[in-house]
Design a protein around this motif. Sequence first.
Motif, short mmCIF file in Angstrom:
data_model
loop_
_atom_site.label_atom_id
_atom_site.label_comp_id
_atom_site.label_asym_id
_atom_site.label_seq_id
_atom_site.Cartn_x
_atom_site.Cartn_y
_atom_site.Cartn_z
N ARG A 249 0.82 -1.22 0.00
CA ARG A 249 0.00 0.00 0.00
C ARG A 249 0.85 1.27 0.00
N LEU A 250 2.11 1.13 0.35
CA LEU A 250 2.97 2.31 0.43
C LEU A 250 3.60 2.64 -0.92
N GLU A 251 3.46 1.72 -1.87
CA GLU A 251 4.16 1.94 -3.14
C GLU A 251 3.42 2.90 -4.05
N LYS A 252 4.22 3.55 -4.91
CA LYS A 252 3.66 4.58 -5.78
C LYS A 252 2.69 3.98 -6.80
N ALA A 253 3.11 2.84 -7.36
CA ALA A 253 2.27 2.17 -8.37
C ALA A 253 0.89 1.85 -7.80
N PHE A 254 0.89 1.45 -6.55
CA PHE A 254 -0.38 1.13 -5.88
C PHE A 254 -1.31 2.33 -5.88
N HIS A 255 -0.74 3.48 -5.54
CA HIS A 255 -1.54 4.70 -5.47
C HIS A 255 -2.10 5.09 -6.82
N GLU A 256 -1.29 4.89 -7.84
CA GLU A 256 -1.76 5.25 -9.18
C GLU A 256 -2.95 4.39 -9.59
N ILE A 257 -2.80 3.10 -9.36
CA ILE A 257 -3.91 2.19 -9.70
C ILE A 257 -5.15 2.54 -8.88
N HIS A 258 -4.91 2.80 -7.61
CA HIS A 258 -6.01 3.12 -6.72
C HIS A 258 -6.77 4.34 -7.22
N ARG A 259 -6.00 5.37 -7.64
CA ARG A 259 -6.63 6.59 -8.11
C ARG A 259 -7.50 6.30 -9.34
N ASP A 260 -6.96 5.53 -10.26
CA ASP A 260 -7.69 5.18 -11.48
C ASP A 260 -9.00 4.48 -11.15
N ILE A 261 -8.88 3.42 -10.36
CA ILE A 261 -10.08 2.60 -10.11
C ILE A 261 -11.09 3.39 -9.30
N TRP A 262 -10.60 4.14 -8.35
CA TRP A 262 -11.51 4.90 -7.49
C TRP A 262 -12.32 5.90 -8.29
N SER A 263 -11.71 6.44 -9.35
CA SER A 263 -12.44 7.41 -10.16
C SER A 263 -13.69 6.78 -10.77
N SER A 264 -13.63 5.50 -11.15
CA SER A 264 -14.84 4.88 -11.68
C SER A 264 -15.75 4.35 -10.58
N LEU A 265 -15.13 3.89 -9.51
CA LEU A 265 -15.94 3.32 -8.43
C LEU A 265 -16.75 4.40 -7.71
N ARG A 266 -16.12 5.58 -7.57
CA ARG A 266 -16.75 6.64 -6.78
C ARG A 266 -18.11 7.02 -7.33
N VAL A 267 -18.17 7.13 -8.64
CA VAL A 267 -19.43 7.50 -9.29
C VAL A 267 -20.53 6.51 -8.90
N GLU A 268 -20.18 5.23 -8.92
CA GLU A 268 -21.18 4.19 -8.65
C GLU A 268 -21.60 4.20 -7.19
N VAL A 269 -20.61 4.41 -6.32
CA VAL A 269 -20.94 4.45 -4.89
C VAL A 269 -21.88 5.62 -4.61
N GLN A 270 -21.60 6.76 -5.24
CA GLN A 270 -22.46 7.93 -5.02
C GLN A 270 -23.87 7.68 -5.55
N LYS A 271 -23.91 7.00 -6.70
CA LYS A 271 -25.23 6.66 -7.28
C LYS A 271 -26.02 5.79 -6.32
N ALA A 272 -25.34 4.77 -5.82
CA ALA A 272 -26.00 3.84 -4.91
C ALA A 272 -26.46 4.57 -3.66
N TYR A 273 -25.63 5.48 -3.19
CA TYR A 273 -25.96 6.22 -1.99
C TYR A 273 -27.19 7.10 -2.23
N ALA A 274 -27.18 7.80 -3.35
CA ALA A 274 -28.30 8.67 -3.69
C ALA A 274 -29.59 7.85 -3.78
N MET A 275 -29.47 6.66 -4.33
CA MET A 275 -30.64 5.80 -4.49
C MET A 275 -31.17 5.35 -3.13
N GLY A 276 -30.26 5.03 -2.25
CA GLY A 276 -30.64 4.62 -0.90
C GLY A 276 -31.39 5.74 -0.20
N GLU A 277 -30.90 6.97 -0.40
CA GLU A 277 -31.54 8.14 0.21
C GLU A 277 -32.93 8.33 -0.33
N GLY A 278 -33.09 8.10 -1.63
CA GLY A 278 -34.35 8.40 -2.30
C GLY A 278 -35.32 7.23 -2.31
#
Lengths: 293, 263
Positions: A249-278
Amino acid sequence: MTLQDRPRQGAGADGPAVALGGVDITFHLADGGRYQAVRDIDLAVKPGEFVSIVGPTGCGKSTLLNAAAGLLSPSQGTVSIFGKPLVGLNRRAGYLFQQDALMPWKTALDNVKVALEPMGVPEREADAQAREWLARVGLRSFVDRYPHMLSGGQRKRVSLAQMLIRNPEIILMDEPFGPLDAQTRQIMGNLLLDLWSRDRKALMFVTHDLEEAIALSDRVVVMSAGPAAGIVADYAVSLPRPRDIADIRLEKAFHEIHRDIWSSLRVEVQKAYAMGEGKELVEGQQSVGGEAR
Amino acid sequence: MKRIKLLSLQVLVMLVFLATWHVVTATSLFGDVKTMQFFFSTPAAVLGRTFNQLTGSEIYYHLGITLTETVLAFGIGSAAGILFGFAFARRELLSAVFDPYIKAANALPRVVLAPIFALWFGLGIWSKVALGFTLVFFIVFFNVYQGVREVSPTILANARMLGMNERQLFKHVYWPSALTWMFSSLHTSVGFALVGAVVGEYLGSSAGLGYKIHEAESVFDVTGVFSGMLILTIFVILIDALVTLVERRLLVWRPVQSSTTTA
Ligand SMILES: Nc1ncnc2c1ncn2[C@@H]1O[C@H](COP(=O)(O)OP(=O)(O)O)[C@@H](O)[C@H]1O
Ligand SMILES: [Mg+2]
């Protein structure tokens, strides 16, 4: 050099270990309604590959594993195991369930031992093997404990031993470390990597923890929020092995991958959250449902 | 410390009860002593009679009969309850069809069956066993049914993923789960087996504790009735202790629940 492991894999090497093709899964609810959990899923896991599936809660990760296990047959699409269409239960897979699945009336030893009974292993040998596996997962001195006398992490280890002792060609794991504390998760993660790397099996690993997914796997698959969830992204993780999941987790490559994947995952998590609220707002739910379709 | 205090309070309750009883029946404070003793006997007389009976041999013959009936009713009732419980739990149609009849049969106060059973099975032990059976059967039946139906789906799915066939599922999952439920009602079912036996004896027989009580009652021997009841109580407590022992052995795997009964 690949010649050596050819014969071992040869038996089933005529295709991906698990291949989901155009899988739709719709649940029929008790009130007569329907709920389409996942839609048009294409996913192939090669022999020896460690694939993590991440996505917001309720998007259908467990549902996908159940389909791969043969516990649930898709409403549409195909499930193939080593190139053959799956009929009934997947006999070549071991499944570590999200919920506690140990038989509470059996000790840790008996829980592990019983996994060998369907294979016709003689009692004596089953006993020896079960003890060995329990030692391997660090429970040598807990063999005679009943599940309720074990901690959550220890129970997961027993389940792990129970599944692995049968030497399945495909391993399915559903948020196995979900309820555990951070340290235990790390220990369990390293233990899993250690066990898996001995004779790499195809492994489908469901988690909601993106860092865990990256640290462990060769590939991370991101699912969209449900209903009618699909696969929105598929990332290769080319970090070197063997890995220590705390250090990596301390490696640079890890962070880069994490940033990439999180950018797509975040949208979905927010969608799911909004749906739960509504959820209470019928209008809101309809519009979201319409969008997903 | 707390234990001793509790115990002494419990003993105190008994002493107050016995003293009140004594004052009511052995002094003329509340009326004619003869009349009072006719209706209520005296604690000394009841304890004396009980002691004599327990040191004699005749009572053990009757206890033996009652015990035999209880054990038979429990054994046969449990076996049938388990069998039907499993059958109904695994066959949707069977349980759907018979559901109203089972409910109706269970709603019937079983005591009314005693004369019929006496007619069918005679005045020997079997009419009592039959009465106990009708009580035990339903308790075990419902519990086993529940136990099989409520097996955790995850445990079941896991067992199937481990490759278990029907027979192995039965042995490792359904059976232990059903037994757990059955054992959780062990006290009740054993108790009901005994109730069946004693009530059956009371309503018509020539042996057993129920018969002894009935016999004393028919000659207005209140001391005999009370002493019979006391012996019955001791008997029940002993059997209950035995059941607790068995239960502890069989359910070692269960988390210890805080017990509400006194030691
Ligand atoms: N047996 C079922 N009947 C109806 N709906 C179900 C059933 N199982 C799962 N679902 C629904 O399908 C969706 C996906 O569930 P699941 O696969 O368990 O999600 P997760 O990604 O959290 O594992 C959820 O919205 C859930 O409510
Ligand atoms: Mg899940």
